[in-house]
Design an enzyme around this catalytic site. Structure first.
Site, PDB file in Angstrom:
ATOM      1  N   LYS A  17       0.645  -1.332   0.176  1.00 28.17           N
ATOM      2  CA  LYS A  17       0.313  -0.341  -0.081  1.00 28.17           C
ATOM      3  C   LYS A  17       0.469   1.151  -0.295  1.00 28.17           C
ATOM      4  O   LYS A  17       2.088   1.330   0.171  1.00 28.17           O
ATOM      5  CB  LYS A  17      -0.788  -0.460   1.350  1.00 28.17           C
ATOM      6  CG  LYS A  17      -0.112  -0.186   2.514  1.00 28.17           C
ATOM      7  CD  LYS A  17      -1.469  -0.266   3.692  1.00 28.17           C
ATOM      8  CE  LYS A  17      -0.172  -0.193   5.291  1.00 28.17           C
ATOM      9  NZ  LYS A  17      -0.909   0.811   6.095  1.00 28.17           N
ATOM     10  N   TYR A  40      14.862  30.723   7.657  1.00 31.63           N
ATOM     11  CA  TYR A  40      14.491  31.104   7.940  1.00 31.63           C
ATOM     12  C   TYR A  40      14.599  31.017   9.455  1.00 31.63           C
ATOM     13  O   TYR A  40      14.584  30.412  10.214  1.00 31.63           O
ATOM     14  CB  TYR A  40      12.541  30.664   7.605  1.00 31.63           C
ATOM     15  CG  TYR A  40      12.283  30.636   6.059  1.00 31.63           C
ATOM     16  CD1 TYR A  40      12.255  32.050   5.287  1.00 31.63           C
ATOM     17  CD2 TYR A  40      12.096  29.399   5.749  1.00 31.63           C
ATOM     18  CE1 TYR A  40      12.058  31.710   3.464  1.00 31.63           C
ATOM     19  CE2 TYR A  40      11.515  29.915   4.413  1.00 31.63           C
ATOM     20  CZ  TYR A  40      12.063  31.094   3.377  1.00 31.63           C
ATOM     21  OH  TYR A  40      11.395  30.688   1.946  1.00 31.63           O
TER      22      TYR A  40
HETATM   23  C1  PLP Z   1      -4.124  -4.347   7.803  1.00 29.50           C
HETATM   24  C2  PLP Z   1      -3.065  -4.149   8.029  1.00 29.50           C
HETATM   25  N1  PLP Z   1      -2.518  -4.558   7.367  1.00 29.50           N
HETATM   26  C3  PLP Z   1      -0.822  -5.034   7.610  1.00 29.50           C
HETATM   27  C4  PLP Z   1       0.329  -3.719   7.895  1.00 29.50           C
HETATM   28  C5  PLP Z   1       1.265  -3.922   7.277  1.00 29.50           C
HETATM   29  O1  PLP Z   1       2.298  -3.339   9.054  1.00 29.50           O
HETATM   30  P1  PLP Z   1       3.356  -2.926   8.626  1.00 29.50           P
HETATM   31  O2  PLP Z   1       4.121  -2.291   7.925  1.00 29.50           O
HETATM   32  O3  PLP Z   1       3.653  -2.765   9.882  1.00 29.50           O
HETATM   33  O4  PLP Z   1       4.093  -4.362   9.044  1.00 29.50           O
HETATM   34  C6  PLP Z   1      -0.420  -2.834   7.713  1.00 29.50           C
HETATM   35  C7  PLP Z   1      -0.183  -0.435   7.495  1.00 29.50           C
HETATM   36  O5  PLP Z   1      -0.597  -0.487   9.055  1.00 29.50           O
HETATM   37  C8  PLP Z   1      -2.142  -2.976   7.826  1.00 29.50           C
HETATM   38  O6  PLP Z   1      -2.893  -1.990   7.627  1.00 29.50           O
END
Ligand code: PLP
Length: 398
Positions: free
Chosen positions: A36, A269
């Site tokens: 993602k 700044y």
């Molecule tokens: C539902 C879900 N599964 C797995 C993950 C993977 O998490 P991580 O990056 O901590 O391994 C996430 C990320 O936040 C998530 O939202």
């Protein structure tokens, strides 16, 4: 080379190796590489392909659009799961693209069933249970209320219940009592769904932290994200190297200006930093619009986020601006405009890491890599194939 004076170089060999390491941490489970947020800023499709080459048999994307994009890019081997959508989402596209869908509410089941009917094919469904995180998912009561409708939809052929899954609130504190409590609620939910007649393929609960530290929650499938990219989700418990991981992203830029300034010269700044003596300063052409956290600005008393210049690690001097930061190179510095500056990289050579930036900004490494700006080119290299990043990199169009 890129026309942009900075880039995020992503080593696909590191991603492959990290997935192999994660699989070794969870030998009884399959691996879903979570891709993602543009693969945590590393570039969705090349990173996903590398993860699959490393042994991931599943890919996970929060957004439907990213899951469908994977299929359209020709990533067809692994199963793909997507889980975060609002009413009216293009679920038919997902079903037609052979993407598994999470169901976390009654309206979502209705929309998945409608999408499956419209597509004329069965939707593969993972029931998401809120076992205690208090975020998305069916409460155990919601799950019991939803099960009859889910089983009717399965009998009709509109859906196939293939998974039950959940997410931990304190995976980064493996001894926290909520971890065991959530595991118990999860086991109850799995039992209820199976007792109702579903033949599940996968039960999954573990993110990176749980994959690395808690075999009791690995079940059939682990769902690491951050660790796929070589960063430690539990820096207080271990570095990437301690877990067999190598950070995949190097964020680098070229000095845009180098000049001598006298003692007492205000820098950036609000003059939060004033040169303590005659010195040479360099301008690094990346700022908060590129993902350099403004909270990692430097002051007179506290150096800001780390910058590796000519083998030395220095700190940001003064405020991080939108497009640039300044570094105090010191009196008589030999650097010239065009010299390479590394904000963070693998850390294997002692250079700064995304975790160092997270520490400097008071945040987590997740935020550092996912926030590298959209305008920063991602350059994918494969060090296992002998790529020398700056010379033979293939820039992936974004
Ligand atoms: C539902 C879900 N599964 C797995 C993950 C993977 O998490 P991580 O990056 O901590 O391994 C996430 C990320 O936040 C998530 O939202």
């Amino acid at each position: 080379m890129s026309l942009y004076p900075a880039r995020a170089v992503v080593d696909l060999a590191a991603i492959r190796g990290n997935v192999r390491a994660l699989a070794a941490h969870a030998p009884t489970a399959q691996v879903m590489a979570v891709v993602k947020a543009d693969a945590y800023g590393h570039g969705l499709v090349p990173s996903a392909r590398a993860a699959v080459e490393g042994g991931a048999t599943w890919l996970g994307a929060a957004q439907v659009a990213e899951a469908v994009e994977l299929r359209h890019a020709g990533v067809v081997g692994p199963r793909v799961l997507t889980w975060l959508y609002a009413p009216g989402a293009p679920l038919r596209d997902a079903v037609e693209a052979d993407v598994d869908l999470s169901v976390a509410a009654a309206w979502a089941l209705d929309e998945v069933v409608a999408a499956a009917r419209a597509a004329g094919r069965t939707a593969r469904v993972h029931l998401k249970v809120d076992t205690g995180l208090g975020r998305n998912g069916l409460t155990p009561a919601d799950l019991h209320a939803l099960l009859p409708a889910a089983l009717r939809a399965q009998a009709e052929g509109a859906v196939e219940l293939v998974g039950v899954w959940s997410h931990l609130a304190f995976a980064d504190e493996p001894a926290h009592p909520t971890v065991r409590a959530q595991a118990v609620v999860f086991a109850d939910a799995v039992r209820a769904v199976e007792a109702a007649g579903a033949h599940l393929e996968v039960r999954h609960l573990a993110n990176s932290a749980a994959t690395l530290t808690d075999p009791a929650v690995h079940h059939d499938l682990v769902r690491p994200g951050l660790a796929v990219y070589g960063l430690s989700p539990v820096p207080q418990l271990g570095s990437p190297a301690d877990f067999g991981l190598v950070p995949a992203m190097t964020f680098e830029a070229e000095l845009a200006n180098v000049k001598a300034v006298p003692a007492g010269h205000g820098i950036s700044y609000a003059h939060q930093y004033v040169t303590p003596h005659d010195t040479v300063v360099g301008v690094v052409p990346v700022g908060y619009a590129d993902g350099v956290p403004r909270h990692a600005s430097g002051t007179q008393d506290r150096p800001g986020g780390p910058l590796r210049v000519g083998g030395r690690t220095l700190g940001v001097a003064g405020r991080v601006c939108m497009d640039q930061v300044v570094v105090d190179l010191g009196p008589g510095a030999a650097e010239v405009a065009g010299d390479r500056v590394e904000l963070f990289g693998s850390g294997l050579d002692g250079g700064p890491t995304a975790q160092d930036w997270a520490d400097a900004a008071g945040t987590i490494s997740y935020e550092i890599v996912t926030r590298v700006g959209a305008r920063v080119p991602r350059v994918h290299v494969d060090t296992a194939a002998g790529d020398v990043p700056a010379l033979t990199a293939t820039e992936v169009a974004r």
